[in-house]
Write a protein that holds these residues in place. Sequence first.
Motif, PDB file in Angstrom:
ATOM      1  N   UNK A 153      66.272 -52.831  71.848  1.00 54.35           N
ATOM      2  CA  UNK A 153      67.717 -52.703  71.967  1.00 54.35           C
ATOM      3  C   UNK A 153      68.391 -53.951  72.476  1.00 54.35           C
ATOM      4  N   UNK A 154      69.464 -53.755  73.232  1.00 50.72           N
ATOM      5  CA  UNK A 154      70.273 -54.872  73.731  1.00 50.72           C
ATOM      6  C   UNK A 154      70.885 -54.495  75.079  1.00 50.72           C
ATOM      7  N   UNK A 155      71.090 -55.457  75.935  1.00 57.53           N
ATOM      8  CA  UNK A 155      70.793 -56.866  75.895  1.00 57.53           C
ATOM      9  C   UNK A 155      69.414 -57.101  76.497  1.00 57.53           C
ATOM     10  N   UNK A 156      68.706 -58.035  75.910  1.00 61.53           N
ATOM     11  CA  UNK A 156      67.337 -58.320  76.323  1.00 61.53           C
ATOM     12  C   UNK A 156      67.223 -58.530  77.821  1.00 61.53           C
ATOM     13  N   UNK A 157      68.088 -59.377  78.366  1.00 58.62           N
ATOM     14  CA  UNK A 157      67.954 -59.812  79.760  1.00 58.62           C
ATOM     15  C   UNK A 157      68.833 -59.011  80.719  1.00 58.62           C
ATOM     16  N   UNK A 158      69.433 -57.940  80.245  1.00 60.45           N
ATOM     17  CA  UNK A 158      70.177 -57.044  81.119  1.00 60.45           C
ATOM     18  C   UNK A 158      69.595 -55.631  81.037  1.00 60.45           C
ATOM     19  N   UNK A 159      70.118 -54.813  80.131  1.00 55.35           N
ATOM     20  CA  UNK A 159      69.703 -53.412  80.100  1.00 55.35           C
ATOM     21  C   UNK A 159      68.242 -53.235  79.691  1.00 55.35           C
ATOM     22  N   UNK A 160      67.779 -54.020  78.708  1.00 59.66           N
ATOM     23  CA  UNK A 160      66.382 -53.885  78.272  1.00 59.66           C
ATOM     24  C   UNK A 160      65.419 -54.397  79.331  1.00 59.66           C
ATOM     25  N   UNK A 161      65.681 -55.579  79.851  1.00 67.97           N
ATOM     26  CA  UNK A 161      64.798 -56.148  80.865  1.00 67.97           C
ATOM     27  C   UNK A 161      64.784 -55.327  82.136  1.00 67.97           C
ATOM     28  N   UNK A 162      65.944 -54.829  82.560  1.00 68.96           N
ATOM     29  CA  UNK A 162      66.001 -53.991  83.756  1.00 68.96           C
ATOM     30  C   UNK A 162      65.239 -52.688  83.534  1.00 68.96           C
ATOM     31  N   UNK A 163      65.401 -52.096  82.353  1.00 70.65           N
ATOM     32  CA  UNK A 163      64.668 -50.861  82.037  1.00 70.65           C
ATOM     33  C   UNK A 163      63.171 -51.102  82.046  1.00 70.65           C
ATOM     34  N   UNK A 164      62.723 -52.215  81.501  1.00 73.22           N
ATOM     35  CA  UNK A 164      61.292 -52.543  81.511  1.00 73.22           C
ATOM     36  C   UNK A 164      60.762 -52.662  82.932  1.00 73.22           C
ATOM     37  N   UNK A 165      61.521 -53.298  83.797  1.00 68.11           N
ATOM     38  CA  UNK A 165      61.088 -53.448  85.186  1.00 68.11           C
ATOM     39  C   UNK A 165      61.052 -52.097  85.896  1.00 68.11           C
ATOM     40  N   UNK A 166      62.070 -51.279  85.662  1.00 67.51           N
ATOM     41  CA  UNK A 166      62.089 -49.959  86.291  1.00 67.51           C
ATOM     42  C   UNK A 166      60.925 -49.093  85.807  1.00 67.51           C
ATOM     43  N   UNK A 167      60.609 -49.186  84.521  1.00 71.00           N
ATOM     44  CA  UNK A 167      59.470 -48.425  83.993  1.00 71.00           C
ATOM     45  C   UNK A 167      58.167 -48.894  84.636  1.00 71.00           C
ATOM     46  N   UNK A 168      57.991 -50.200  84.730  1.00 74.56           N
ATOM     47  CA  UNK A 168      56.799 -50.767  85.376  1.00 74.56           C
ATOM     48  C   UNK A 168      56.674 -50.239  86.805  1.00 74.56           C
TER      49      UNK A 168
END
Length: 218
Positions: A153-168
């Motif tokens: 999805x979008x944005x890579x360095x905002x919503x996507x990156x934050x979601x990835x960190x939260x999932x981790x």
Amino acid sequence: MTYTEEWVTARACEAYEHGRATFEVRAERSALLVVDMQDEFVRPGWSPFWVPAATRMAPRLGRLVEVCRTAGVPVIWTLFDDTHLGLDRPKALAHLPHADTDWRRPGESEVWGPLGRRPDEVLIRKPSYGAFHDTPLDTVLRNLGRDTVVVTGTLTNYCCGTTARQAYERGYQVVFGSDVTATDDEARQEHELAVLRKGFALVLTAEEIADRLAPARP
């Protein structure tokens, strides 16, 4: 052994550029997260928040969505929306450059139509960047029996990156789509992928993700 500055720097650079997480990606344990592919970000020229790179990659993401449906991988959509009269949104956002416009969406945010979200697929409206913050996403994934999330999805360095960190941080195995995510300054795409690659996620192309999730061929 003495670890020199040159040695530790070279080790870090190798992980940022070429590192690969070693966990297995299995369809029956995975869910696809399609983050904020909504009109204001994807519909060309419709809002000052338009992300042209998201529009360009949308057909590729659409094909990955179809791969996941065929493989029995749940597709979960998120939208960055004005939930609960905005009272659940972090207050600092109003003071940041991201909000320096008078434009307002005319109603509820919606998934960009050409992506073809189906009514039987979960839609989560979120108040902030990360899809786990003040949403039922964690509960949904656990009820589905999924411990691996594929972030697109979008944005890579905002919503996507934050979601990835939260999932981790919640114990999920995270796969991050390198060419099915997009940001508003394409020069920053690889910078975010590098950090995720080293410390948070298995970074793969859409084709690599599809190969790992597609049903086994005889």
